[in-house]
Each structure stands twice: as structure tokens, then as C-alpha cells.
Design a protein around this motif. Structure first.
Motif, mmCIF file in Angstrom:
data_model
loop_
_atom_site.group_PDB
_atom_site.id
_atom_site.type_symbol
_atom_site.label_atom_id
_atom_site.label_comp_id
_atom_site.label_asym_id
_atom_site.label_seq_id
_atom_site.Cartn_x
_atom_site.Cartn_y
_atom_site.Cartn_z
ATOM 1 N N THR A 181 -2.314 2.165 2.118
ATOM 2 C CA THR A 181 -2.139 0.726 2.316
ATOM 3 C C THR A 181 -2.643 -0.002 1.071
ATOM 4 O O THR A 181 -3.302 0.586 0.209
ATOM 5 N N ASN A 235 1.419 6.922 1.478
ATOM 6 C CA ASN A 235 0.854 6.451 2.751
ATOM 7 C C ASN A 235 -0.299 5.461 2.563
ATOM 8 O O ASN A 235 -0.839 4.952 3.540
ATOM 9 N N GLU A 274 4.004 4.529 6.772
ATOM 10 C CA GLU A 274 2.986 4.723 7.809
ATOM 11 C C GLU A 274 3.204 6.074 8.480
ATOM 12 O O GLU A 274 4.315 6.404 8.893
#
Length: 404
Positions: A341, A339, A326
Motif C-alpha cells: 500500500t 501488494n 490486494e
């Protein structure tokens, strides 16, 4: 009788950074090589890398790096040095003369693991053939090994007596092993033919992505599964029923980058289950940072064995283990794939690809019913073409009940 635990060999591993693999890839490849070494029963003490455009023809790494490795292994008394690429016979001979210890390359290590994992006569014959084909151009090096009577990792299988290193005898063995495989192939072909027209589904993917876990879940079987590379070597086929629709499900040997071509050739008969499948379920470990490269490795291997045009869909497994980095709010650097998701990955090329994709956790049983519905519809599509008068088989209440 007193049982003693096997002695763990101490090893160091060596890789290159070049135009084909940058520093990040080199680290990832060495991590995988360490996992291979651990699977074979070795403890990796240190990893060495060197930036070289092309491997040194004589010693793979430069003289200075080889001297550095030599000094280190003398201090820690390492037994083995493992290189991440296949070494030429000349490189093997020169490196062994300098380091005075056992030298293995990635191919030799993989062959050793296969020799340890092979349980059936079919698998053992295929591994033995690949071992002899690897040994043939390296006979002069094997003489020195035999004089020292070494054993352990990389020394299993053929070449344990001096007479077996004779070129004529090895060529004869290769010929006989190929003849044996032809007979076994005919038996396997008969077995597949006896299964009739029932739809065949094959699990394919990189090694250690969870294929056997999915097999056990779907077929309620006990295929050997553990967190090791090449836990499954022999193809396992089970009859599976979803709703009331039967089909065959095959669990196959996992692929790996830099898989020795001779091994692919030797295992082509095992991979017939993949070539003759109606549907391929390409299992991917989405928690692995290099999963996209693993997909490319599997796709290229499927092309190599003539199965690249098979209907397939991606099953992204191990979502329970997926993590991402994150970014801090004040971090203005560009976002990278690290990074992303899970939701962002779902909306990436995976959503735009012509190949359907599902996200599951076989271990935690997450999204398994959705997976079964999708697989049911795929199998049903083929089954209805082969058996157009078997409509009574299709249980619409089953899929509706799950969806509700």
C-alpha cells in the motif's frame, strides 16, 4: 490550401530477454518503447521478444525469430520495425536487407522525438549534433535509405541529401556544431551569472513524471506539459516566491533508461542548470510499477553529468494514480512490492533514506502546502548563509499559518 493529417506509420517492436533483463523487465521496456513510438507518431501492431543470452551479432535476434517477424510484417504491411537496443551498423544493414522495410533502434527513435520537440536554436543545435554523431558510423546504410527517398519517423534531420552522407562533410558539420554550442554555452553561462547569488532549485526526474506540471503550479507559468515522453526539451527557468522568499526554479529535460550517451554529451550544456543548482527536487511517478528502477536511472545519469553529490529530496508525485494488488485472505504466496500500500511504501526504504521524501499529487493539489513548507525551509537554509542580514525576508507567520 488543403491540410492533410499526418499518416500514422504501422510498426512492430522487438526486444530481448536475457541475464540483464528478465521477462518482467523486457515487457516493461517494450511498453516504454511503445510509448516512445506513439510519441513519435507510430502505431505499434505487435511486440516480439526472444530469449537470448547475448544479441545475435549479425541480426540482433536469431534467424528463426527474424523470419517470424518478416512473415508478420508482410501480412500486416508494417512500415517500420523498432528494436529496443542500439543496433550496430552491421546489424542494421543485415536486418534491413532481410526485412526490406525501415529499421530503427531505440537511439534513433529517441533522436527523432528530440528532433520533433526541439524548438529553440540551442535545442536544435544539440539534437543535430547528436544525430550526426549517430549517423557517422552508419553512412553505408544511409545511402540505401536515400536511394529509396524515405521520410517519416527516424528520417528527420540530417542525412536528407546524398552529399550530406559524405564522411568529410559530416565531420565538418560536427565540428561547426560543437563551435556553435560553445558560443551558446557562453551566452547561457552569462545568463546564469546575471542571476546573482539567488538560490537555484532544479526539477529532475524520469521523463513523464510530472515535472512541468509542478513547474506550472509553483511558478504560475505555462510550460508545455502533456502525457507524452520528452514533452519538455528546453530548460525553463522561472523566478518563484514562497512566502516572501525568492528563488529560481528550473524545469529540465527528463531522463530515460538506455539514454544514448551521445545525447547526454550533446545536452550537457542544457543540463548545466542541474549541475549548478543548489537543490535538486527528484520527481518520481510513484504510480509507475517500475519507479524504483526509474530512480536508479536518474541517479546514474546525475552521476554521469557530475551532479550526483547535489543536495536532493524525493517528491513522489501522482499519488492520486497509485494502485496496488490486494491479496486474498487465503492467498499464502509471499507478498511482493505489487501488494504494497502507499502507507507501506512510506515506511519502507523511503523512511530510512537520508534523502527526505514527500508524497504529493500535483494534478489534484494534494499535500502541496506541505511541499511548499519543506521547500521553503530548504531554500531558507541556503539563502540565510548567502545573505546573513536578510532576516526580514523570512516570514515565520506564513509557515505557521499553513501548519495551523
Amino acid at each position: 490550401m488543403i491540410e492533410t493529417a499526418p499518416i500514422t506509420e504501422k510498426a512492430v517492436i522487438v526486444g530481448l530477454i536475457n541475464q540483464d533483463q528478465d521477462e518482467r523487465q523486457a515487457k516493461e521496456y517494450l511498453d516504454e518503447l511503445e510509448f516512445l513510438a506513439d510519441t513519435a507518431g507510430a502505431q505499434v501492431l505487435k511486440k516480439f521478444t526472444q530469449k537470448l543470452d547475448i544479441p545475435n551479432k549479425a541480426t540482433f535476434v536469431g534467424p528463426g525469430k527474424l523470419d517470424e517477424i518478416n512473415q508478420y510484417i508482410k501480412v500486416v504491411e508494417a512500415d517500420t520495425v523498432i528494436f529496443d537496443d542500439e543496433l550496430t551498423p552491421t546489424q542494421l544493414r543485415n536486418i534491413e536487407r532481410e526485412l526490406e522495410c525501415k529499421i530503427l533502434d531505440r537511439t534513433n527513435l529517441i533522436l527523432d522525438i528530440f528532433a520533433k520537440r526541439a524548438k529553440t536554436a540551442h535545442a536544435k543545435t544539440q539534437v543535430e549534433l547528436a544525430q550526426y554523431q549517430y549517423l557517422l558510423p552508419r553512412l553505408t546504410r544511409m545511402w540505401t535509405h536515400l536511394e529509396r527517398q524515405r521520410g517519416g519517423i527516424g528520417m528527420r534531420g540530417p542525412g536528407e541529401t546524398q552529399i550530406e552522407t559524405d564522411r568529410r562533410i559530416i565531420l565538418d558539420k560536427i565540428s561547426r556544431l560543437k563551435t556553435q554550442l560553445v558560443k551558446i554555452d557562453k551566452q547561457k553561462a552569462t545568463q546564469r551569472k546575471n542571476r546573482g547569488k539567488m538560490v537555484r532549485v532544479a526539477l529532475v526526474g524520469y521523463t513523464n513524471v510530472g515535472k512541468s506540471t509542478i513547474m506550472n503550479m509553483m511558478a504560475k507559468s505555462e510550460v508545455f506539459a502533456e502525457n507524452k515522453l520528452f514533452a519538455t526539451l528546453d530548460t525553463t527557468v522561472r523566478k518563484v516566491v514562497i512566502g516572501n522568499l525568492p528563488f529560481f526554479l528550473a524545469d529540465t529535460v527528463g531522463f530515460i533508461r538506455k539514454l544514448p550517451h551521445g545525447l547526454v554529451e550533446s545536452f550537457k550544456s542544457t543540463l548545466d542548470e542541474v549541475r549548478e543548482a543548489d537543490i535538486l527536487l527528484h520527481i518520481v511517478d510513484i504510480s509507475h510499477p517500475g519507479f524504483e528502477e526509474q530512480i536508479e536511472t536518474v541517479d546514474s545519469t546525475l552521476e554521469e553529468i557530475g551532479a550526483g553529490d547535489k543536495p536532493a529530496f524525493y517528491i513522489f508525485n501522482k499519488i492520486d494514480a497509485f494502485t496496488y494488488e490486494e491479496k486474498e485472505e487465503d492467498d499464502l504466496s509471499p507478498r511482493t512490492k505489487d501488494n504494497f500500500t502507499l502507507e507501506e511504501w512510506k515506511g519502507s526504504w523511503m523512511a530510512k533514506s537520508n534523502t527526505p521524501a514527500l508524497f504529493i499529487s500535483a494534478k489534484e493539489k494534494t499535500n502541496i502546502e506541505e511541499f511548499k513548507i519543506e521547500l521553503y525551509e530548504k531554500v531558507k537554509g541556503i539563502h540565510s548563509q548567502r545573505f546573513p542580514y536578510n532576516d526580514y525576508l523570512y516570514d515565520s507567520d506564513w509557515t505557521q499559518g499553513i501548519q495551523e
